[in-house]
Design a protein around this motif. Structure first.
Motif, PDB file in Angstrom:
ATOM      1  N   LEU A 176      15.737   2.587   4.280  1.00 44.15           N
ATOM      2  CA  LEU A 176      15.277   1.569   3.333  1.00 44.15           C
ATOM      3  C   LEU A 176      14.536   2.256   2.192  1.00 44.15           C
ATOM      4  O   LEU A 176      13.659   3.094   2.416  1.00 44.15           O
ATOM      5  N   GLU A 177      14.849   1.888   0.956  1.00 46.38           N
ATOM      6  CA  GLU A 177      14.313   2.603  -0.200  1.00 46.38           C
ATOM      7  C   GLU A 177      12.792   2.719  -0.217  1.00 46.38           C
ATOM      8  O   GLU A 177      12.259   3.812  -0.497  1.00 46.38           O
ATOM      9  N   PRO A 178      12.049   1.661   0.098  1.00 46.94           N
ATOM     10  CA  PRO A 178      10.592   1.813   0.040  1.00 46.94           C
ATOM     11  C   PRO A 178      10.050   2.834   1.029  1.00 46.94           C
ATOM     12  O   PRO A 178       8.940   3.336   0.855  1.00 46.94           O
ATOM     13  N   ILE A 179      10.826   3.137   2.075  1.00 50.30           N
ATOM     14  CA  ILE A 179      10.397   4.124   3.067  1.00 50.30           C
ATOM     15  C   ILE A 179      11.060   5.471   2.813  1.00 50.30           C
ATOM     16  O   ILE A 179      10.403   6.517   2.837  1.00 50.30           O
ATOM     17  N   ALA A 180      12.376   5.457   2.553  1.00 46.20           N
ATOM     18  CA  ALA A 180      13.127   6.707   2.370  1.00 46.20           C
ATOM     19  C   ALA A 180      12.528   7.573   1.272  1.00 46.20           C
ATOM     20  O   ALA A 180      12.473   8.807   1.396  1.00 46.20           O
ATOM     21  N   SER A 181      12.066   6.954   0.202  1.00 45.42           N
ATOM     22  CA  SER A 181      11.540   7.709  -0.933  1.00 45.42           C
ATOM     23  C   SER A 181      10.203   8.368  -0.635  1.00 45.42           C
ATOM     24  O   SER A 181       9.715   9.177  -1.431  1.00 45.42           O
ATOM     25  N   ARG A 182       9.605   8.046   0.510  1.00 46.33           N
ATOM     26  CA  ARG A 182       8.279   8.561   0.839  1.00 46.33           C
ATOM     27  C   ARG A 182       8.263   9.436   2.095  1.00 46.33           C
ATOM     28  O   ARG A 182       7.205   9.838   2.544  1.00 46.33           O
ATOM     29  N   ILE A 183       9.444   9.701   2.666  1.00 47.61           N
ATOM     30  CA  ILE A 183       9.529  10.553   3.857  1.00 47.61           C
ATOM     31  C   ILE A 183       9.777  11.992   3.447  1.00 47.61           C
ATOM     32  O   ILE A 183      10.672  12.285   2.657  1.00 47.61           O
ATOM     33  N   HIS A 184       8.994  12.912   4.001  1.00 47.07           N
ATOM     34  CA  HIS A 184       9.191  14.335   3.783  1.00 47.07           C
ATOM     35  C   HIS A 184       9.448  14.979   5.147  1.00 47.07           C
ATOM     36  O   HIS A 184       8.547  15.080   5.973  1.00 47.07           O
ATOM     37  N   THR A 185      10.693  15.351   5.407  1.00 53.02           N
ATOM     38  CA  THR A 185      11.036  16.013   6.664  1.00 53.02           C
ATOM     39  C   THR A 185      10.850  17.521   6.517  1.00 53.02           C
ATOM     40  O   THR A 185      10.746  18.056   5.418  1.00 53.02           O
ATOM     41  N   PHE A 219      -8.989  12.733   1.896  1.00 53.78           N
ATOM     42  CA  PHE A 219      -8.517  13.651   2.928  1.00 53.78           C
ATOM     43  C   PHE A 219      -7.647  14.723   2.285  1.00 53.78           C
ATOM     44  O   PHE A 219      -6.955  14.475   1.279  1.00 53.78           O
ATOM     45  N   LEU A 220      -7.663  15.888   2.876  1.00 58.99           N
ATOM     46  CA  LEU A 220      -6.823  16.994   2.437  1.00 58.99           C
ATOM     47  C   LEU A 220      -5.938  17.402   3.602  1.00 58.99           C
ATOM     48  O   LEU A 220      -6.430  17.701   4.691  1.00 58.99           O
ATOM     49  N   LEU A 221      -4.628  17.400   3.391  1.00 61.27           N
ATOM     50  CA  LEU A 221      -3.669  17.788   4.425  1.00 61.27           C
ATOM     51  C   LEU A 221      -2.988  19.076   4.009  1.00 61.27           C
ATOM     52  O   LEU A 221      -2.444  19.167   2.898  1.00 61.27           O
ATOM     53  N   ARG A 222      -3.054  20.066   4.867  1.00 62.58           N
ATOM     54  CA  ARG A 222      -2.331  21.314   4.635  1.00 62.58           C
ATOM     55  C   ARG A 222      -0.976  21.194   5.315  1.00 62.58           C
ATOM     56  O   ARG A 222      -0.887  20.926   6.520  1.00 62.58           O
ATOM     57  N   VAL A 223       0.088  21.411   4.552  1.00 59.40           N
ATOM     58  CA  VAL A 223       1.453  21.144   5.002  1.00 59.40           C
ATOM     59  C   VAL A 223       2.307  22.402   4.881  1.00 59.40           C
ATOM     60  O   VAL A 223       2.318  23.056   3.831  1.00 59.40           O
ATOM     61  N   ARG A 224       3.029  22.727   5.942  1.00 59.23           N
ATOM     62  CA  ARG A 224       3.940  23.868   5.924  1.00 59.23           C
ATOM     63  C   ARG A 224       5.370  23.371   5.812  1.00 59.23           C
ATOM     64  O   ARG A 224       5.820  22.529   6.592  1.00 59.23           O
ATOM     65  N   THR A 225       6.107  23.886   4.842  1.00 58.09           N
ATOM     66  CA  THR A 225       7.523  23.588   4.673  1.00 58.09           C
ATOM     67  C   THR A 225       8.289  24.899   4.573  1.00 58.09           C
ATOM     68  O   THR A 225       7.695  25.989   4.606  1.00 58.09           O
ATOM     69  N   ALA A 226       9.590  24.800   4.422  1.00 55.40           N
ATOM     70  CA  ALA A 226      10.399  26.012   4.266  1.00 55.40           C
ATOM     71  C   ALA A 226       9.986  26.793   3.013  1.00 55.40           C
ATOM     72  O   ALA A 226      10.175  28.005   2.933  1.00 55.40           O
ATOM     73  N   ALA A 227       9.406  26.096   2.036  1.00 56.57           N
ATOM     74  CA  ALA A 227       9.001  26.744   0.785  1.00 56.57           C
ATOM     75  C   ALA A 227       7.647  27.426   0.883  1.00 56.57           C
ATOM     76  O   ALA A 227       7.253  28.166  -0.022  1.00 56.57           O
ATOM     77  N   GLY A 228       6.899  27.154   1.966  1.00 50.27           N
ATOM     78  CA  GLY A 228       5.582  27.743   2.113  1.00 50.27           C
ATOM     79  C   GLY A 228       4.545  26.709   2.508  1.00 50.27           C
ATOM     80  O   GLY A 228       4.886  25.640   3.025  1.00 50.27           O
ATOM     81  N   ILE A 250       0.850  -1.194   0.000  1.00 51.61           N
ATOM     82  CA  ILE A 250       0.000   0.000   0.000  1.00 51.61           C
ATOM     83  C   ILE A 250       0.883   1.240   0.000  1.00 51.61           C
ATOM     84  O   ILE A 250       1.781   1.371   0.838  1.00 51.61           O
ATOM     85  N   ASP A 251       0.632   2.143  -0.921  1.00 53.28           N
ATOM     86  CA  ASP A 251       1.445   3.355  -1.020  1.00 53.28           C
ATOM     87  C   ASP A 251       1.154   4.292   0.153  1.00 53.28           C
ATOM     88  O   ASP A 251       0.052   4.301   0.704  1.00 53.28           O
ATOM     89  N   PHE A 252       2.140   5.088   0.506  1.00 54.26           N
ATOM     90  CA  PHE A 252       2.012   5.992   1.650  1.00 54.26           C
ATOM     91  C   PHE A 252       2.972   7.156   1.499  1.00 54.26           C
ATOM     92  O   PHE A 252       3.915   7.121   0.699  1.00 54.26           O
ATOM     93  N   VAL A 253       2.737   8.184   2.281  1.00 54.58           N
ATOM     94  CA  VAL A 253       3.642   9.329   2.412  1.00 54.58           C
ATOM     95  C   VAL A 253       3.750   9.654   3.890  1.00 54.58           C
ATOM     96  O   VAL A 253       2.750   9.612   4.617  1.00 54.58           O
ATOM     97  N   ILE A 254       4.965   9.942   4.354  1.00 57.67           N
ATOM     98  CA  ILE A 254       5.189  10.317   5.754  1.00 57.67           C
ATOM     99  C   ILE A 254       5.538  11.796   5.814  1.00 57.67           C
ATOM    100  O   ILE A 254       6.453  12.257   5.121  1.00 57.67           O
ATOM    101  N   TYR A 255       4.819  12.524   6.655  1.00 54.71           N
ATOM    102  CA  TYR A 255       5.116  13.936   6.889  1.00 54.71           C
ATOM    103  C   TYR A 255       5.698  14.081   8.292  1.00 54.71           C
ATOM    104  O   TYR A 255       5.048  13.768   9.283  1.00 54.71           O
ATOM    105  N   GLU A 256       6.925  14.564   8.384  1.00 51.37           N
ATOM    106  CA  GLU A 256       7.617  14.753   9.657  1.00 51.37           C
ATOM    107  C   GLU A 256       7.963  16.218   9.823  1.00 51.37           C
ATOM    108  O   GLU A 256       8.643  16.810   8.978  1.00 51.37           O
TER     109      GLU A 256
END
Length: 436
Positions: A111-120, A145-154, A42-48
Motif C-alpha cells: 500500500l502506497e502510504p506504507i510502501a513509501s516509508r519502508i526501508h529494508t 530520538f537518534l537511530l543509528r542504522v546500518r545498510t549495505a551502503a554503511g 502521523i508520519d512514520f518510517v519503518i526500518y527492517e
C-alpha cells in the motif's frame, strides 16, 4: 531502497511533531503500527533489518499457526486493505507462516502510504537521544530520538519524534545451557546446532535425513519440530529422534481440552503418542553445561540429579525459546521487570507462572511506557522472556500506542481485547511457537 536523511536542522524551533515515528521491524506488529499511524495521519518510517517484510516469519514459514485467520489480521490493516479488493482469507483456516506473509503482510506493505516509508536491509544498531546519553535529563523529552542504522551502503543516523520497537525475538534464542549463558564449547560445534523450527520436511531435509537428532526444549517450538522429525523418520532410514528436557516432563506442551485453539490443544497429545510408540525417545532431567565434538557429531555434557551425564547426537535443535535483544537500547531509559525483562507494569499481567495466552489482561500505552518518553517496546519483544504472546495482543498494543502518539488519550486508554480461551503457552516465545 535508499534511506532518506530525516535530520531537521532547525529542530528545536520546529518541534518534534515535524519528525516521523520510527518503527523498528516490518513484521505483523510493526506493519500494524504503520497502519494505525496512517489512519491517524502521523508520519512514520519503518526500518527492517531483513531484505523483505516479515523476514523472521519467512524463516519458519513452513510452520502452521495455531490461530486462525480471524485472529491474526490487524483491524486497522484490514480497513486499509479492503478498499483495494483484498479480502480476509477463510476466517477459521489456520495459515502457515508463509501464507501469513504472502496473503497479508506483502499486500499490506505494498500500500502506497506504507510502501513509501519502508526501508529494508536497514538494521538498527543503536537508539539514543540526539546529543544525549542516558545520564542527561535536561530537555530530554523535547529532544528527538537518534537511530543509528546500518545498510549495505554503511552506517548513518536519523532522527524521530518517537520509537516503536517491534523487532521481535526470533533472532535471539535462549541458551542451550540451563545457566542462561552460552554453553562452553558451543563455538566448536556451532555447525551442528540448528535454530528452532528448521524445515526438516522441506528446505532443510538433506541436513536431517538419516541423522540422529536431539531436540532441546519443552515448548511448542520443540513439539512442532518433533512431530515433523517423526514424519521424516518414516521415510528416511536411519533417522532417530531424541527429546531432551530439563525437567521430569514437558508441562508447557500440555494444553487443556477446552482450548479454543484446537490445533494447539492437540499438539501435546500427538507428541505423547509418538513418545509412547517409541518413535521419539525422551531424555529428561538433563541440565546442559558443555558441548563438545564427538567423532560424528556432538556430545552434550550435563548433570542429572547432581551426577555427570553425557548424550551423543549428530545434530542439536535449539528449541529453548527466545529473549529480547536489549543491546541496541543501552542509551534508552528502560524500566524492565527483573525476571521476565518485560516493561515493569506489564510483567505482572503476562507472568507465565500465572497466565496463559488467553488470560493475559488487555493492556496498552500505559503499561508499555518507560521512563524514556515516546519510546515503546511492542509485540513479542515487549513480553521479554514470557511466552504468552498472541498477535491479537500486539495489535491492540500498537492501536493504543498510536492513539497516544496522536494525542487521543481517551482512545489510547480504552483498551479492549477478547482472546480465545487457552491452555498453557509455549516456552518458545515466538509466533511460531503457538502463541499467535
Amino acid at each position: 531502497m535508499t534511506l532518506i536523511d530525516l535530520t531537521v536542522p532547525s529542530l528545536r524551533q520546529r518541534g518534534l511533531d515535524s519528525l516521523p515515528v520510527a518503527i523498528i521491524g516490518a513484521g505483523p506488529i510493526g506493519l500494524a503500527a504503520a497502519a494505525n499511524l496512517v489512519e491517524r495521519g502521523i508520519d512514520f518510517v519503518i526500518y527492517e533489518s531483513g531484505d523483505e517484510v516479515g523476514a523472521n516469519i519467512r524463516q519458519w514459514g513452513h510452520t502452521r499457526l495455531f490461530s486462525p485467520w480471524r485472529h491474526v489480521v490487524d483491524p486497522a490493516s484490514q480497513r486499509l486493505l479492503e478498499p483495494t479488493g483484498w479480502r480476509l482469507p477463510s476466517p477459521d483456516r489456520l495459515p502457515t507462516g508463509a501464507e501469513l506473509v504472502e496473503q497479508y503482510l506483502e499486500p499490506l506493505a505494498r500500500l502506497e502510504p506504507i510502501a513509501s516509508r519502508i526501508h529494508t536491509g536497514a538494521a538498527i544498531v543503536a537508539v539514543t537521544r540526539q546529543g544525549m546519553d542516558r545520564t542527561r535529563t535536561a530537555r530530554r523529552a523535547q529532544t528527538p530520538f537518534l537511530l543509528r542504522v546500518r545498510t549495505a551502503a554503511g552506517v548513518d543516523e536519523f532522527t524521530a519524534r518517537a520509537v516503536i520497537d517491534a523487532s521481535g525475538t526470533y533472532d535471539h534464542p535462549n541458551s542451550l545451557a540451563s545457566s542462561g549463558l552460552e554453553p562452553l564449547g558451543l563455538a566448536d560445534v556451532a555447525g551442528r546446532v540448528s535454530h528452532a523450527l528448521p524445515d526438516v520436511l522441506g528446505r532443510d531435509r538433506a541436513a536431517f535425513a538419516g541423522r540422529h537428532i536431539t531436540v532441546v526444549g519443552a515448548g511448542h517450538s520443540a513439539a512442532n519440530t518433533l512431530i515433523a522429525l517423526a514424519e521424516l523418520a518414516e521415510h528416511e532410514v536411519g533417522t532417530r529422534v531424541d527429546w531432551l528436557i530439563r525437567n521430569a516432563n514437558a508441562v508447557r506442551v500440555t494444553t487443556s481440552d477446552d482450548d479454543e485453539l484446537a490445533a494447539r490443544a492437540t499438539i501435546g497429545r500427538r507428541v505423547d503418542a509418538l513418545v509412547a510408540s517409541g518413535r521419539i525417545t525422551v531424555v529428561d532431567r538433563f541440565e546442559i553445561v558443555r558441548l563438545a565434538r564427538s567423532e560424528d557429531g556432538v556430545r552434550l555434557i550435563g548433570a542429572r540429579d547432581g551426577e555427570l551425564v553425557e548424550h551423543e547426537t549428530d545434530i542439536v535443535v535449539n528449541a529453548t525459546g527466545f529473549r529480547p535483544n536489549l543491546d541496541i537500547l543501552r542509551e534508552i531509559r528502560l524500566e524492565l521487570d527483573e525476571i521476565v525483562e518485560a516493561p515493569k507494569r506489564l510483567a505482572p499481567l503476562i507472568d507465565p507462572n500465572v497466565h496463559s495466552c488467553g488470560t493475559v489482561e488487555p493492556h496498552g500505552f500505559a503499561e508499555l511506557q518507560h521512563p524514556e518518553p515516546g519510546f515503546f517496546l511492542a509485540g513479542m519483544k515487549s513480553y521479554g522472556r514470557a511466552p504468552t504472546f498472541l498477535l491479537a495482543t500486539g495489535y491492540e498494543q500498537v492501536r493504543s500506542i498510536t492513539a497516544w502518539l496522536g494525542g487521543d488519550v481517551a482512545a489510547a486508554s480504552q483498551v479492549e481485547l477478547v482472546l480465545p480461551a487457552t491452555g498453557v503457552c509455549s516456552t518458545g516465545g515466538s509466533a511460531a511457537s503457538g502463541c499467535c
